[in-house]
Design a protein around this motif. Structure first.
Motif, short mmCIF file in Angstrom:
data_model
loop_
_atom_site.label_atom_id
_atom_site.label_comp_id
_atom_site.label_asym_id
_atom_site.label_seq_id
_atom_site.Cartn_x
_atom_site.Cartn_y
_atom_site.Cartn_z
N UNK A 253 65.37 41.70 -73.46
CA UNK A 253 66.08 41.96 -74.58
C UNK A 253 65.86 40.52 -75.39
N UNK A 254 65.60 39.48 -74.79
CA UNK A 254 65.42 38.34 -75.73
C UNK A 254 64.19 38.53 -76.24
N UNK A 255 63.19 38.91 -75.63
CA UNK A 255 61.86 39.04 -76.18
C UNK A 255 61.71 40.10 -77.51
N UNK A 256 62.11 41.23 -77.13
CA UNK A 256 62.19 42.16 -77.95
C UNK A 256 63.11 41.69 -79.46
N UNK A 257 64.29 41.26 -79.12
CA UNK A 257 65.42 41.08 -80.49
C UNK A 257 65.01 39.71 -81.00
N UNK A 258 64.18 38.95 -80.38
CA UNK A 258 63.91 37.47 -80.74
C UNK A 258 65.27 36.63 -80.63
N UNK A 259 66.11 36.75 -79.73
CA UNK A 259 67.20 35.99 -79.41
C UNK A 259 66.80 34.65 -78.41
N UNK A 260 66.15 34.05 -78.97
CA UNK A 260 65.54 32.85 -78.13
C UNK A 260 66.68 31.66 -77.92
N UNK A 261 67.74 31.82 -78.94
CA UNK A 261 68.78 30.80 -78.81
C UNK A 261 69.71 31.04 -77.68
N UNK A 262 69.43 32.31 -76.93
CA UNK A 262 70.24 32.70 -75.54
C UNK A 262 69.86 31.76 -74.46
N UNK A 263 68.52 31.59 -74.43
CA UNK A 263 67.72 30.82 -73.40
C UNK A 263 68.39 29.57 -72.95
N UNK A 264 68.77 28.80 -73.81
CA UNK A 264 69.56 27.48 -73.32
C UNK A 264 71.04 27.77 -72.87
N UNK A 265 71.61 28.76 -73.61
CA UNK A 265 72.97 28.92 -72.93
C UNK A 265 72.94 29.52 -71.66
N UNK A 266 72.14 30.30 -71.24
CA UNK A 266 72.09 31.02 -70.01
C UNK A 266 71.52 29.83 -68.89
N UNK A 267 70.65 28.97 -69.27
CA UNK A 267 70.13 28.18 -68.35
C UNK A 267 71.49 27.01 -68.19
N UNK A 268 72.15 26.62 -69.24
CA UNK A 268 73.25 25.88 -68.82
C UNK A 268 74.20 26.46 -67.98
N UNK A 269 74.41 27.70 -68.21
CA UNK A 269 75.45 28.46 -67.26
C UNK A 269 75.18 28.65 -65.98
N UNK A 270 73.72 28.73 -65.74
CA UNK A 270 73.00 29.02 -64.44
C UNK A 270 73.29 27.68 -63.54
N UNK A 271 73.18 26.42 -64.42
CA UNK A 271 72.95 25.04 -63.96
C UNK A 271 74.58 24.86 -63.46
N UNK A 272 75.43 25.04 -64.17
CA UNK A 272 76.76 24.49 -64.23
C UNK A 272 77.27 25.49 -62.77
#
Length: 52
Positions: free
Chosen positions: A13-32
């Motif tokens: 989804x992120x690659x096809x729709x160029x939603x790269x701003x979601x990657x840091x949000x997901x990384x922080x959520x997984x880290x917490x």
């Protein structure tokens, strides 16, 4: 219906729709989430909970 993992679908989804701003949000959520999981089963729980 194929058995695609959630991580693979999110990446596609992120690659096809160029939603790269979601990657840091997901990384922080997984880290917490990992920190809270670690704090639940650790002797260091009182010290980790003071962060939140």
């Amino acid at each position: 219906m194929s058995q695609t993992s959630l991580a693979a679908e999110l990446w596609a989804f992120m690659r096809a729709r160029k939603k790269w701003w979601l990657l840091p949000i997901i990384a922080v959520m997984v880290g917490v989430g990992a920190l809270l999981l670690f704090a639940h089963a650790s002797v260091l729980a009182p010290f980790i909970y003071t962060i939140f």
